[in-house]
Design a protein around this motif. Sequence first.
Motif, PDB file in Angstrom:
ATOM      1  N   ASP A 152       0.828  -1.210   0.000  1.00 49.78           N
ATOM      2  CA  ASP A 152       0.000   0.000   0.000  1.00 49.78           C
ATOM      3  C   ASP A 152       0.865   1.264   0.000  1.00 49.78           C
ATOM      4  O   ASP A 152       1.962   1.265   0.563  1.00 49.78           O
ATOM      5  CB  ASP A 152      -0.888   0.033   1.256  1.00 49.78           C
ATOM      6  CG  ASP A 152      -1.912  -1.080   1.244  1.00 49.78           C
ATOM      7  OD1 ASP A 152      -2.072  -1.706   0.187  1.00 49.78           O
ATOM      8  OD2 ASP A 152      -2.520  -1.321   2.298  1.00 49.78           O
ATOM      9  N   GLY A 184       7.586  -8.652  14.032  1.00 50.02           N
ATOM     10  CA  GLY A 184       6.510  -8.156  14.886  1.00 50.02           C
ATOM     11  C   GLY A 184       5.166  -8.261  14.201  1.00 50.02           C
ATOM     12  O   GLY A 184       4.820  -9.294  13.627  1.00 50.02           O
ATOM     13  N   ALA A 185       4.427  -7.166  14.257  1.00 53.67           N
ATOM     14  CA  ALA A 185       3.092  -7.174  13.668  1.00 53.67           C
ATOM     15  C   ALA A 185       3.125  -6.997  12.156  1.00 53.67           C
ATOM     16  O   ALA A 185       2.103  -7.150  11.492  1.00 53.67           O
ATOM     17  CB  ALA A 185       2.266  -6.049  14.284  1.00 53.67           C
ATOM     18  N   SER A 233       3.825  -8.342   8.722  1.00 56.62           N
ATOM     19  CA  SER A 233       4.061  -9.646   8.114  1.00 56.62           C
ATOM     20  C   SER A 233       4.622  -9.524   6.694  1.00 56.62           C
ATOM     21  O   SER A 233       4.718 -10.506   5.988  1.00 56.62           O
ATOM     22  CB  SER A 233       2.750 -10.432   8.081  1.00 56.62           C
ATOM     23  OG  SER A 233       1.796  -9.731   7.297  1.00 56.62           O
TER      24      SER A 233
END
Lengths: 174, 639
Positions: A57, A156-157, A159
């Motif tokens: 994005d 971490g968050a 991916s």
Amino acid sequence: MWRLKLIFVLVAIALLLANCKRPRQARAGSASSDRLLSVLNVADDSAAVQLVHGFYDPEGNAWRWTGPRFSVVLAPPPGANSRGALLVLKVTVPQNSLDSIGPITLSASLPGLPLSPQTYAQPGEFSYSRDIPASSLAADAVNIDFQLDKTLPPSGADSRHLGIVVTSVALESR
Amino acid sequence: MVSDPSDTPSGSSPAGLRAQIAWFALPMLFCLWLNWLGLKTWFTADDFAWLGLRPRVHDLSSLCWALFHPFAQGTVRTLSERAYFLVFYSLFGLNVIPFRIAAFLTQFAAIGFLMAVLRRLSGSALAAFLAPLLWCCAAPMALAMGWSSAYNEILCALLLFAAFYFLLRHIDSGRRRDLIAVWACYLLGFGALEHIVVFPILASAYALLFARPYFRKTLLLFLPALLFAGIHVFLIPPSTDPLYQLSFDARIFDTLRTYWFLSTAAFRPIDNWTRFPHPFGLALSLALAFALFGYAAARAARRDYRGLFYLIWYFALLAPVLPLRNHIQDYYLTLPLTGLAMLGASALAHALKSRRPALATAAIVLALAYTTVSASGLRFNLRWNYEHARSLQSLIEAIYDAHLAHPGKIILLDNVTNGLFWAGLGDHPFRLLDIPGVYLAPGSEVDIQPHLEWGGISDYVIGPSQAMEALDQNRALVLVVGVHGVIDVTGSYRKVLAAEMANLSPMIVDLADPAFASRLGPEWYSIDKGFRWMPRSATVTLGAPTSPGMEIVVTGFCPAAAVAAGPVHLSVSAAGRNLGSSAITAPDSPFVVAFPLPPSLAPTGMMSVTLSLDRVFSIPSDRRRLGLAIRRIEIKRPD
């Protein structure tokens, strides 16, 4: 009297809510364009259709991270089928990427035409520029594939496999 | 129990009545003010699944199915999900405002019962006034106040507090009608949320601590809870969704720690919950723990067990979600937080009346720190939910407009992000608007995680050949989803797709495109959610390399189950030659692996390529032996 008031309020609320279930009318559609672009600022909405795959994005309204492989379709600029064109990919190589995975090598190819790779060992903004011969630019649209030899692994968050930061890609007239 | 009737508003005089109305109304107005955005937040995600029930109801039989058939992890929330969405969608369609008004009114009623319960329990009108303020400004309340699918939380809160309120009245009055009201609210709670099974624990704990003669009577309340649990365990198939797998081990304490941090505003909205909070959040959480547990312990030492009871309330309502370690959700705290709110409000009211300035000041500072930080997080979360839903609404309305302007055309969506897709598109909102044939632009579906457990993405997948055919016949419209809206790019997209397809040649097999079926061996399973699952071994036919130095590239998706027991190894052979093996390790992630073709491999025409795995897996309710989900196999130059 209070009953009348209550009935009035309830009827008003019911009318208000019922009015909200409205049939929608068609709005004028967005303008359709058949024209492919030769220059893509990758964060622009109008560029998205030509970012075939491998882009994440847009961020900061200015750039996108790529994955390990990414592709675009570009329109050759006017006269490219006789003079050829210059492929220019503007990238940023972040310091933390180099710290984590070391130098990154970017390579590209058009159908039947591999382009020489470039290795980035320093952080900063760069232009990956390569001459494209006229023989490869005869069609209305050219598919260009890019590949990186390594990417930042997910952490971490997040991916995502993060490659490099791309701001624009273009086929420029020569 | 100690009570202080002096500070309880009385409604016996007109002034008293006005004071009592204000006492009840102010916390509700505070809730409305704080959560205003939640009143306007459009539908997202699961909402569309529940909204989609109405078009499937045609007669009594289908109505019963819609109301009582277990859906979504085996739940049957007849009142809070089925009836709520069926009734409001029937009356108001996709206008979200009536849904939200109903949710807010329910929350106001829950606040009223919470105040009545706490006034009765604490004897303090001030504590009863403060408790809903603390509850309403908790950051985890954002989803409950802004997402229609979380209506179950606030309806359950209402019924739980109503049942408890009538239990207190029954204990005070001994009236039978109050006991009937207890049972009515309790039983209705089963139609709201499974957490209602905790009510007998709360009722019996209260009776044990404060009203011993009623303890045996509260034990009867366990019967429906046990029956409900039995039905869930023995009659409703367990969820196969790994997110909802129950784990009863020591990691429950990690989950408890995370929920405690969330309860005490320790995390900022941007924080990763799997880590420890930032220093200020940690300090705030520890200070709140010290104050709340300290207050409960100090009161218990004086044989006042109300603080202890509020803690039981918190932990008992939290207990049902602690085994869900893969699915920690802040809005699961909607109910448990009422326990902390009652405890915190009681402690604060006690400190304010203690005539100890230092204690009162410390309590006020701590309460202000919590409410400021938590309300800030709440507003952030509400804003995020609102903007997210508004983006989705804009997209769906733009697609609806395009459908009205171009009736009969299929719509291809390009540049749809994984987040946007699973924020709503995955639950088929277009069916509600009678828009058939909405697909992801060919190839763009690889950016979407398939999430087989949520129904996958296969309904949105269309092959490039089909898409090109529709474009050539002027039967398709292509919309690119951008940051600033939707753009019609049909003409330019056709050129992009043509350029992509020109690259296809025999050197590629797109497993999601039926046009390539003739190039597949018989081992492959059918197209499924943008992929084809392969068993332990499967073959395809590809054009032989046209020059030395090319490679075979395999693109696919590796589900968590495939690597649950360690990496799975994918081996490839071409024209009888082994090309090597690659370990796939990342769960629930796309993968791309390349196998160089040796220079000596020089067949002409077409060649057979075999993919093999060292391990396969299976899932309940599916007899197939599954390996990896493959999207594409191609031969290309390594650049």
